[in-house]
Design an enzyme around this catalytic site. Structure first.
Site, PDB file in Angstrom:
ATOM      1  N   GLY A 178       0.826  -1.191   0.000  1.00  0.00           N
ATOM      2  CA  GLY A 178       0.000   0.000   0.000  1.00  0.00           C
ATOM      3  C   GLY A 178       0.865   1.248   0.000  1.00  0.00           C
ATOM      4  O   GLY A 178       2.046   1.211   0.360  1.00  0.00           O
ATOM      5  N   CYS A 179       0.272   2.378  -0.379  1.00  0.00           N
ATOM      6  CA  CYS A 179       1.039   3.631  -0.453  1.00  0.00           C
ATOM      7  C   CYS A 179       1.457   4.107   0.940  1.00  0.00           C
ATOM      8  O   CYS A 179       2.636   4.408   1.175  1.00  0.00           O
ATOM      9  CB  CYS A 179       0.233   4.693  -1.187  1.00  0.00           C
ATOM     10  SG  CYS A 179      -1.468   4.910  -0.607  1.00  0.00           S
ATOM     11  N   TYR A 180       0.508   4.175   1.872  1.00  0.00           N
ATOM     12  CA  TYR A 180       0.856   4.586   3.230  1.00  0.00           C
ATOM     13  C   TYR A 180       1.875   3.631   3.871  1.00  0.00           C
ATOM     14  O   TYR A 180       2.861   4.085   4.461  1.00  0.00           O
ATOM     15  CB  TYR A 180      -0.390   4.645   4.113  1.00  0.00           C
ATOM     16  CG  TYR A 180      -1.369   5.746   3.811  1.00  0.00           C
ATOM     17  CD1 TYR A 180      -1.001   7.087   3.903  1.00  0.00           C
ATOM     18  CD2 TYR A 180      -2.692   5.448   3.470  1.00  0.00           C
ATOM     19  CE1 TYR A 180      -1.919   8.105   3.660  1.00  0.00           C
ATOM     20  CE2 TYR A 180      -3.615   6.453   3.233  1.00  0.00           C
ATOM     21  CZ  TYR A 180      -3.229   7.780   3.327  1.00  0.00           C
ATOM     22  OH  TYR A 180      -4.140   8.783   3.079  1.00  0.00           O
ATOM     23  N   PRO A 181       1.656   2.309   3.785  1.00  0.00           N
ATOM     24  CA  PRO A 181       2.629   1.394   4.391  1.00  0.00           C
ATOM     25  C   PRO A 181       4.035   1.524   3.819  1.00  0.00           C
ATOM     26  O   PRO A 181       5.016   1.340   4.542  1.00  0.00           O
ATOM     27  CB  PRO A 181       2.030   0.008   4.100  1.00  0.00           C
ATOM     28  CG  PRO A 181       0.570   0.245   4.029  1.00  0.00           C
ATOM     29  CD  PRO A 181       0.441   1.578   3.341  1.00  0.00           C
ATOM     30  N   THR A 182       4.156   1.834   2.523  1.00  0.00           N
ATOM     31  CA  THR A 182       5.493   1.984   1.947  1.00  0.00           C
ATOM     32  C   THR A 182       6.294   3.026   2.723  1.00  0.00           C
ATOM     33  O   THR A 182       7.453   2.796   3.090  1.00  0.00           O
ATOM     34  CB  THR A 182       5.395   2.374   0.466  1.00  0.00           C
ATOM     35  OG1 THR A 182       4.788   1.298  -0.268  1.00  0.00           O
ATOM     36  CG2 THR A 182       6.770   2.662  -0.118  1.00  0.00           C
TER      37      THR A 182
END
Length: 315
Positions: A115-119
């Site tokens: 995911g974008c946030y987790p990256t």
């Protein structure tokens, strides 16, 4: 021989960005369905089983359904949905996350795009947990803001089209107020935390771009690590990486603000360590394009690794 690639869901936001990054490559043969056949199960089944690698740009349930259409064991998959990010048997497609992650991706038949946030969050905190500067049982908070493209077509229309259902004039809004965001599980798993982090996402009136922040009270943490120690650990972790960069002390101290759109159109991820050593407080910040390193760029990077191409091709 060119690698045959099929993007299932190429008409969506992520799919279109992946396609634009892959077009014109001589080492790839893109399998395409015209608009009238994109929703045909028979046509999709044929395209999926003709491909060497299928990239799924679909909602979670549709991504799971697409896997059931695979008949040839040799078909490899990159899934950009949330469906398999913590699933057994899937390789997490964040190449810079660990020293052996690229090798795992290269050998995998099933890669799940982060995911974008987790990256951003994992890049900031995982090394500190591994070095025991932040205990695995620590109550972690993650604050973040994304451009509205992260919400897909419906949110894009809500911000851009005055005639769209749910049209909004909001400049900024908090969401996931029930504390049940679908990215929390993967953040906890790949950060190595004992408890789910408290995740506070928000969306602003800009199309793409993202800031992810992890605040830390150093005085409450065990050990005596300071701002420079934290920055050094992160810099050593990502030394030599082409897409992940840690801002220097000089650059960081010269900043008065950070623009969430600062890396738009790239596959880069930049990490900042802002500290106040007098009060022993820290703000870890990640800057990335939610549609770049946070989605389509990362998928292309994973594709390159899986086929043995230069990792930066098309990026």
């Amino acid at each position: 021989m060119a690698t045959r690639v099929f993007i299932d869901g190429e008409a969506g936001t992520t799919g279109l960005q992946i396609r634009s990054r892959l077009e014109g490559r001589a080492d790839l043969h893109m399998i395409r369905l015209d608009e009238s056949r994109r929703k045909s199960e028979a046509a999709r089944r044929e395209a999926i089983n003709e491909a060497d690698i299928v990239i799924l740009c679909l909602p979670d349930a549709a991504a799971v359904e697409a896997l059931s259409l695979i008949e040839r064991r040799s078909v490899r998959v990159i899934d950009a949905s949330t469906a398999h990010r913590t699933a057994r048997g899937w390789t997490y497609g964040f190449p810079e996350m660990a020293r052996d992650q690229r090798e795992a991706i290269a050998e995998s038949r099933r890669v799940t795009n982060p995911g974008c946030y987790p990256t951003g969050a994992i890049a900031l905190l995982r090394p500190l947990v591994q070095h025991r500067l932040v205990p695995a049982g620590w109550p972690v908070t993650i604050n973040a803001v994304s451009g509205y493209s992260g919400g897909g077509k419906s949110l894009i229309q809500a911000f851009e089209d005055p005639q769209a259902p749910g049209h909004t004039r909001d400049n900024f809004r908090l969401y996931a107020l029930g504390l049940g965001h679908k990215h929390v599980a993967e953040m906890q798993q790949y950060m190595g935390l004992h408890h789910p982090p408290l995740f506070a996402p928000s969306v602003g009136r800009f199309a793409q771009g993202m800031l992810v922040e992890v605040p830390l009270q150093l005085w409450a943490l065990p050990g005596a690590a300071g701002t420079d120690d934290i920055r050094r650990i992160l810099a050593e972790t990502y030394a030599g990486d082409r897409f992940v960069e840690v801002a220097s002390k000089e650059e960081t101290e010269a900043l008065a603000s950070i623009d969430p759109e600062g890396l738009n159109g790239t596959n880069r991820l930049k990490l900042f360590v802002f500290g106040n050593d007098k009060d022993r407080q820290l703000r870890l910040v990640a800057l990335l394009d939610n549609l770049g390193k946070g989605a389509s760029g990362q998928a292309v990077q994973n594709l390159n690794i899986m086929i043995g191409a230069d990792e930066a091709t098309g990026l």
